[in-house]
Design a protein around this motif. Structure first.
Motif, PDB file in Angstrom:
ATOM      1  N   TYR A 111      45.689  36.012  34.582  1.00 29.44           N
ATOM      2  CA  TYR A 111      46.081  35.590  35.927  1.00 29.44           C
ATOM      3  C   TYR A 111      45.639  36.634  36.953  1.00 29.44           C
ATOM      4  O   TYR A 111      45.124  36.285  38.025  1.00 29.44           O
ATOM      5  N   ASP A 112      45.813  37.907  36.619  1.00 27.37           N
ATOM      6  CA  ASP A 112      45.361  38.986  37.507  1.00 27.37           C
ATOM      7  C   ASP A 112      43.854  38.926  37.729  1.00 27.37           C
ATOM      8  O   ASP A 112      43.370  39.212  38.825  1.00 27.37           O
ATOM      9  N   ARG A 113      43.128  38.559  36.673  1.00 23.23           N
ATOM     10  CA  ARG A 113      41.676  38.422  36.809  1.00 23.23           C
ATOM     11  C   ARG A 113      41.338  37.373  37.862  1.00 23.23           C
ATOM     12  O   ARG A 113      40.435  37.540  38.678  1.00 23.23           O
ATOM     13  N   ARG A 114      42.102  36.324  37.895  1.00 24.96           N
ATOM     14  CA  ARG A 114      41.882  35.268  38.891  1.00 24.96           C
ATOM     15  C   ARG A 114      42.385  35.704  40.268  1.00 24.96           C
ATOM     16  O   ARG A 114      41.760  35.411  41.279  1.00 24.96           O
ATOM     17  N   LEU A 115      43.528  36.400  40.299  1.00 23.37           N
ATOM     18  CA  LEU A 115      44.062  36.888  41.576  1.00 23.37           C
ATOM     19  C   LEU A 115      43.140  37.902  42.227  1.00 23.37           C
ATOM     20  O   LEU A 115      43.133  38.040  43.456  1.00 23.37           O
ATOM     21  N   ALA A 116      42.353  38.602  41.420  1.00 18.17           N
ATOM     22  CA  ALA A 116      41.430  39.609  41.960  1.00 18.17           C
ATOM     23  C   ALA A 116      40.382  38.976  42.877  1.00 18.17           C
ATOM     24  O   ALA A 116      39.740  39.674  43.666  1.00 18.17           O
ATOM     25  N   ARG A 117      40.244  37.670  42.810  1.00 14.84           N
ATOM     26  CA  ARG A 117      39.275  36.969  43.651  1.00 14.84           C
ATOM     27  C   ARG A 117      39.757  36.814  45.083  1.00 14.84           C
ATOM     28  O   ARG A 117      38.966  36.436  45.959  1.00 14.84           O
ATOM     29  N   ILE A 118      41.044  37.077  45.320  1.00 13.06           N
ATOM     30  CA  ILE A 118      41.562  36.934  46.682  1.00 13.06           C
ATOM     31  C   ILE A 118      42.032  38.303  47.187  1.00 13.06           C
ATOM     32  O   ILE A 118      42.285  39.213  46.400  1.00 13.06           O
ATOM     33  N   THR A 119      42.133  38.418  48.484  1.00 18.70           N
ATOM     34  CA  THR A 119      42.478  39.707  49.095  1.00 18.70           C
ATOM     35  C   THR A 119      43.933  40.067  48.784  1.00 18.70           C
ATOM     36  O   THR A 119      44.761  39.183  48.513  1.00 18.70           O
ATOM     37  N   PRO A 120      44.253  41.356  48.868  1.00 15.93           N
ATOM     38  CA  PRO A 120      45.651  41.769  48.693  1.00 15.93           C
ATOM     39  C   PRO A 120      46.592  41.071  49.681  1.00 15.93           C
ATOM     40  O   PRO A 120      47.715  40.717  49.328  1.00 15.93           O
TER      41      PRO A 120
END
Length: 139
Positions: A111-120
């Motif tokens: 999930y973090d790998r996918r979240l890394a695609r969006i800004t903080p």
């Protein structure tokens, strides 16, 4: 671009499915099928099979099968409930706790790998939105 509830629901389900599919091999290496994992992960919060069925929106008969499998694999055990000797409560074993934690770590990493695609900032906003959607309605 406008998105209605059905479209958002579908996108959310698709994301969850993609994340789960990406972790299927790691779950299998731990000796878990996907739905067994969900049951295992729910035991601490809902120690009775009927509660697990309600929390996960699964048929009670299916939960019974998953519980039986998890007991056979040594991930959980049944104990007599001291408050009601007619009931059995489910308890994670140390092996079950380790398997649950490793499976959760695998899911979090994917999930973090996918979240890394969006800004903080977008991650923070997503968290805020999800918490708002889960909060109890007021007034």
């Amino acid at each position: 671009m406008s998105a209605d509830g059905a479209q958002l629901w579908t996108l959310n389900q698709r994301l969850l499915s993609v994340v789960m599919d990406a972790c299927t091999e790691e779950l299998a290496d731990l000796g878990l099928e996907t739905k067994e994992f969900f049951v295992l992960a729910e035991v601490a919060a809902s120690p009775y099979p009927a509660e697990i069925a309600a929390a996960l929106l699964l048929p009670k008969a299916s939960v019974t099968v998953y519980v039986r499998n998890l007991v056979a694999k040594g991930f959980i055990r049944r104990e007599i409930d001291d408050a009601d000797l007619r009931r059995h409560r489910l308890v994670l074993t140390s092996v079950g706790t380790e398997a649950r934690d490793r499976a959760l770590a695998a899911l979090a990493a994917e999930y973090d790998r996918r979240l890394a695609r969006i800004t903080p900032q977008d991650r923070t906003e997503l968290q805020r939105i999800l918490q708002e959607m889960l909060s109890s309605p007021t007034g």
